[in-house]
Design a protein around this motif. Structure first.
Motif, short mmCIF file in Angstrom:
data_model
loop_
_atom_site.label_atom_id
_atom_site.label_comp_id
_atom_site.label_asym_id
_atom_site.label_seq_id
_atom_site.Cartn_x
_atom_site.Cartn_y
_atom_site.Cartn_z
N ASP A 26 0.87 -1.17 0.00
CA ASP A 26 0.00 0.00 0.00
C ASP A 26 0.91 1.23 0.00
O ASP A 26 2.14 1.10 0.06
CB ASP A 26 -0.92 -0.04 1.24
N ILE A 27 0.33 2.42 -0.07
CA ILE A 27 1.21 3.60 -0.19
C ILE A 27 1.27 4.43 1.09
O ILE A 27 2.26 5.09 1.37
CB ILE A 27 0.77 4.47 -1.39
N GLU A 28 0.18 4.38 1.91
CA GLU A 28 0.09 5.33 3.02
C GLU A 28 1.12 5.09 4.11
O GLU A 28 1.49 6.02 4.84
CB GLU A 28 -1.32 5.30 3.63
N HIS A 83 -7.76 4.57 7.78
CA HIS A 83 -9.01 4.28 7.08
C HIS A 83 -9.10 2.77 6.89
O HIS A 83 -8.11 2.07 7.07
CB HIS A 83 -9.10 5.00 5.73
N HIS A 85 -1.51 0.73 6.88
CA HIS A 85 -1.88 1.87 7.75
C HIS A 85 -2.94 1.47 8.77
O HIS A 85 -3.54 0.39 8.67
CB HIS A 85 -2.42 3.00 6.87
N HIS A 101 -2.96 -0.22 -3.64
CA HIS A 101 -3.46 1.10 -3.26
C HIS A 101 -4.37 1.69 -4.34
O HIS A 101 -4.01 1.68 -5.53
CB HIS A 101 -2.30 2.07 -3.02
#
Ligand SMILES: [Zn+2]
Length: 283
Positions: free
Chosen positions: A9-11, A116, A105, A61
């Motif tokens: 994922d990116i966050e 989220h 995240h 993502h």
């Protein structure tokens, strides 16, 4: 054969800290996807160094086409694009030796950068059998239901604390300390990559001893077990109006709906539909 699946994922990537970096169409995103690709690449190197014979990287993502695939270690396969039946853990099969989550995240409704669950537009908080759950609970729980252990995760300190509470035997790599939703005290991306490579290598080397853990909700002694009752707090009454139209979905309040599911796959599928519907019910 030692098959490892790495979902990215990116966050939760080091030095990613603001909303623009997670959204296509601006220079900050282009920078963030390079950082994401480099952490994924470090995890791939670690997995092979630890004895993996097959590594699949899953781009997880948003539109799921973020990784700069030509910059990834050529030994890895890459799953990209959407829609996918298993979304962030597409490609998982019972013969995998383990799952690694990079750049993930904290859960919706909890502290942590970019907190989220599945959709920040649609969901405010998701509970399973009374416990607040996040993406790691859902996908790590699904992997566990196939008998595949969650070997390692990386992200901010709040995220790592969630993982340690729910999957105590899983290794975590903390690449930044969350100051708030869009602020963090970050490691150098180079340092983060070194830590990830080392930790993934160690985790994959020890995969034969890894425990398959059903996620443990805060305050409980046992892991989440079937059947599941999901309670979903959404962001608007209008979204709850729409989701209530789905078969088997019960309306609990102005902005809360619920459903039951026989297994984690059913939970994932229903939440995926709800997430898509929620996006189309924006006011
Ligand atoms: Zn994401």
């Amino acid at each position: 054969m030692t098959k490892i699946l790495i979902s990215v994922d990116i966050e939760g990537i080091a030095a990613v800290f603001e909303r623009q970096q997670a959204v296509r169409g601006n220079p900050e995103y282009e920078r963030a996807r390079r950082l994401m690709t480099a952490e994924a690449d470090a995890a791939v190197r670690g997995a092979f160094a630890g004895g993996a014979t097959e590594v699949t990287v899953v781009d997880s993502h948003g539109p799921m086409g973020n990784l700069i695939t030509e910059d990834l270690d050529p030994r890895a396969r890459v799953i990209c694009g959407r829609a996918r039946p298993l979304s962030m853990i597409q490609g998982i099969t019972p013969d995998h030796a383990g799952v690694v989550l990079i750049g993930w995240h904290a859960s919706a409704g909890e502290y942590g950068q970019f907190a989220h669950t599945l959709s920040s537009q649609a969901f405010r908080r998701i509970r399973l059998n009374g416990a607040v759950v996040g993406e790691t609970t859902l996908y790590g729980g699904y992997a566990a239901s196939l008998g595949v252990p969650l070997l390692l995760t990386s992200g901010d300190d709040r995220y790592c604390a969630e993982v340690q509470a729910q999957f105590p035997a899983t290794a975590t790599v903390c690449v930044k300390t969350a100051i708030g939703m869009f602020a963090a005290d970050c490691l150098s991306p180079h340092r983060a990559r070194d830590l990830i490579e080392d930790a993934v290598r160690t985790a994959v080397q020890g995969h034969a001893q890894a425990r398959v853990q059903h996620p443990v909700p805060a305050g409980a002694d046992v892991g989440l077990l079937v059947p599941f009752r999901a309670e979903v707090e959404v962001t608007t009454q209008f979204i709850a109006d729409g989701l209530s139209l789905l078969r088997g979905v019960e309306r609990l309040g102005a902005e809360t709906v619920a459903f039951t599911a026989a297994d984690m796959r059913e939970v994932l599928q229903t939440l995926a539909v709800m997430s898509l519907m929620g996006g189309s019910l924006q006011q």
